[in-house]
Design an enzyme around this catalytic site. Sequence first.
Site, PDB file in Angstrom:
ATOM      1  N   ASP A   1       0.830  -1.214   0.000  1.00 22.93           N
ATOM      2  CA  ASP A   1       0.000   0.000   0.000  1.00 22.93           C
ATOM      3  C   ASP A   1       0.861   1.260   0.000  1.00 22.93           C
ATOM      4  O   ASP A   1       1.976   1.261   0.522  1.00 22.93           O
ATOM      5  CB  ASP A   1      -0.912  -0.027   1.242  1.00 22.93           C
TER       6      ASP A   1
ATOM      7  N   ARG B   1       0.146   7.701  -2.664  1.00 21.88           N
ATOM      8  CA  ARG B   1       0.720   8.765  -1.829  1.00 21.88           C
ATOM      9  C   ARG B   1       2.177   9.032  -2.191  1.00 21.88           C
ATOM     10  O   ARG B   1       2.651  10.168  -2.152  1.00 21.88           O
ATOM     11  CB  ARG B   1       0.585   8.394  -0.341  1.00 21.88           C
TER      12      ARG B   1
ATOM     13  N   ASN C   1     -11.046  -2.370  -5.282  1.00 17.15           N
ATOM     14  CA  ASN C   1     -10.240  -1.425  -6.063  1.00 17.15           C
ATOM     15  C   ASN C   1     -10.877  -1.065  -7.414  1.00 17.15           C
ATOM     16  O   ASN C   1     -10.434  -0.113  -8.077  1.00 17.15           O
ATOM     17  CB  ASN C   1      -8.811  -1.954  -6.281  1.00 17.15           C
ATOM     18  N   TRP C   2     -11.956  -1.765  -7.807  1.00 16.13           N
ATOM     19  CA  TRP C   2     -12.680  -1.382  -9.033  1.00 16.13           C
ATOM     20  C   TRP C   2     -13.338  -0.018  -8.862  1.00 16.13           C
ATOM     21  O   TRP C   2     -13.758   0.601  -9.833  1.00 16.13           O
ATOM     22  CB  TRP C   2     -13.758  -2.413  -9.381  1.00 16.13           C
TER      23      TRP C   2
HETATM   24  C1  IPE Z   1      -5.479  -2.653  -0.050  1.00 17.02           C
HETATM   25  O1  IPE Z   1      -5.119  -1.327  -0.264  1.00 17.02           O
HETATM   26  C2  IPE Z   1      -5.497  -3.395  -1.339  1.00 17.02           C
HETATM   27  C3  IPE Z   1      -4.197  -3.574  -1.968  1.00 17.02           C
HETATM   28  C4  IPE Z   1      -3.039  -3.230  -1.490  1.00 17.02           C
HETATM   29  C5  IPE Z   1      -4.239  -4.227  -3.236  1.00 17.02           C
HETATM   30  P1  IPE Z   1      -6.224  -0.184  -0.436  1.00 17.02           P
HETATM   31  O2  IPE Z   1      -5.483   1.083  -0.590  1.00 17.02           O
HETATM   32  O3  IPE Z   1      -7.168  -0.556  -1.506  1.00 17.02           O
HETATM   33  O4  IPE Z   1      -6.990  -0.269   0.957  1.00 17.02           O
HETATM   34  P2  IPE Z   1      -7.832   0.811   1.753  1.00 17.02           P
HETATM   35  O5  IPE Z   1      -8.882   1.338   0.822  1.00 17.02           O
HETATM   36  O6  IPE Z   1      -6.891   1.877   2.177  1.00 17.02           O
HETATM   37  O7  IPE Z   1      -8.385   0.053   2.909  1.00 17.02           O
HETATM   38  C1  IPE Z   2      -1.533   0.247  -3.300  1.00 14.77           C
HETATM   39  O1  IPE Z   2      -1.321   1.612  -3.349  1.00 14.77           O
HETATM   40  C2  IPE Z   2      -1.799  -0.366  -4.654  1.00 14.77           C
HETATM   41  C3  IPE Z   2      -3.187  -0.773  -4.873  1.00 14.77           C
HETATM   42  C4  IPE Z   2      -4.140  -0.757  -3.997  1.00 14.77           C
HETATM   43  C5  IPE Z   2      -3.511  -1.254  -6.192  1.00 14.77           C
HETATM   44  P1  IPE Z   2      -2.520   2.634  -3.366  1.00 14.77           P
HETATM   45  O2  IPE Z   2      -2.904   2.916  -4.774  1.00 14.77           O
HETATM   46  O3  IPE Z   2      -3.632   2.166  -2.500  1.00 14.77           O
HETATM   47  O4  IPE Z   2      -1.838   3.912  -2.739  1.00 14.77           O
HETATM   48  P2  IPE Z   2      -2.460   4.929  -1.700  1.00 14.77           P
HETATM   49  O5  IPE Z   2      -2.935   4.111  -0.531  1.00 14.77           O
HETATM   50  O6  IPE Z   2      -3.590   5.628  -2.382  1.00 14.77           O
HETATM   51  O7  IPE Z   2      -1.336   5.829  -1.339  1.00 14.77           O
HETATM   52 MG    MG Z   3      -4.076   2.419  -0.555  1.00 16.88          MG
END
Ligand code: IPE
Ligand code: IPE
Ligand code: MG
Length: 256
Positions: A19, A23, A67-68
Amino acid sequence: MLDRLDLGRLPRHVAIIMDGNGRWATARKLPRVEGHRAGIRAVRQTVETAARLGLPVVTLYAFSTENWKRPRHEVLTLMGLLKEYINRELDTFLRHDLRFLPIGRIDQLDPSVQRELQRAVDATAACRGPLVQIALNYSGRQELTEVLRTAARQVVAGELDPAVLDETWIEAHLATGGQPDPDLLIRTSGEQRISNFLLWQVAYSEIYFTPVLWPDFDQEEFLKALLAFQQRERRFGGLPETAGVFTPPEGQLGTA
Ligand code: IPE
Ligand code: IPE
Ligand code: MG
């Protein structure tokens, strides 16, 4: 740091919630997708470290069913990067004898992504080194729902006696069937939640949260997490000196 690691007490399964890509990019005034691109480097380093250490299973959370909800452009870029990653890294997998396995609702992904995933599964099927599992369009609740549905179907068809349905049966029917549960769950980016990842399997995982954003998670950060894991005292509900000594017979819990 490698010297301080006890190679005899490595986790059998490390699960990682990768994650913080967005950011990382935003902090550099870059579009979010550049964070995902930079995250691939961290995936590469993590997989290579796992291979070097011979960790039996590594599961990387790459895309959740939630994530969709993200903008179409971001989702499409993520899928494109996934194909690119497989294409470029397949040789590395074969060189390190790594087996590749996607888990999640792969059938709902774009056919071009499915084809690329299948190519990697087939190419590495005979590999005997660490299993590298990528959770894609994955949801822990959905995985459990699927197991329940299978059980219900089999009971209705007279193929399964509800009395036989126990934890072992459930475990065997999860996407991770036959694998050890994660000993260590890592989440980067400072968020401290599970976000629907491996809900059943993390029951007794040691959880390591780090503020490091995923694109900055390198070999040193991975080793730090493994060292922290080796400092933990795992009790599984017992006491340190008696853990695993007494198992009450079923149906006689708490009787004198
Ligand atoms: C969790 O991260 C899913 C993945 C790392 C693939 P998200 O960024 O989607 O989770 P939330 O929304 O902060 O809980
Ligand atoms: C994790 O990074 C990757 C996926 C969830 C696909 P994020 O895209 O969630 O990054 P932040 O949490 O918005 O920084
Ligand atoms: Mg994230």
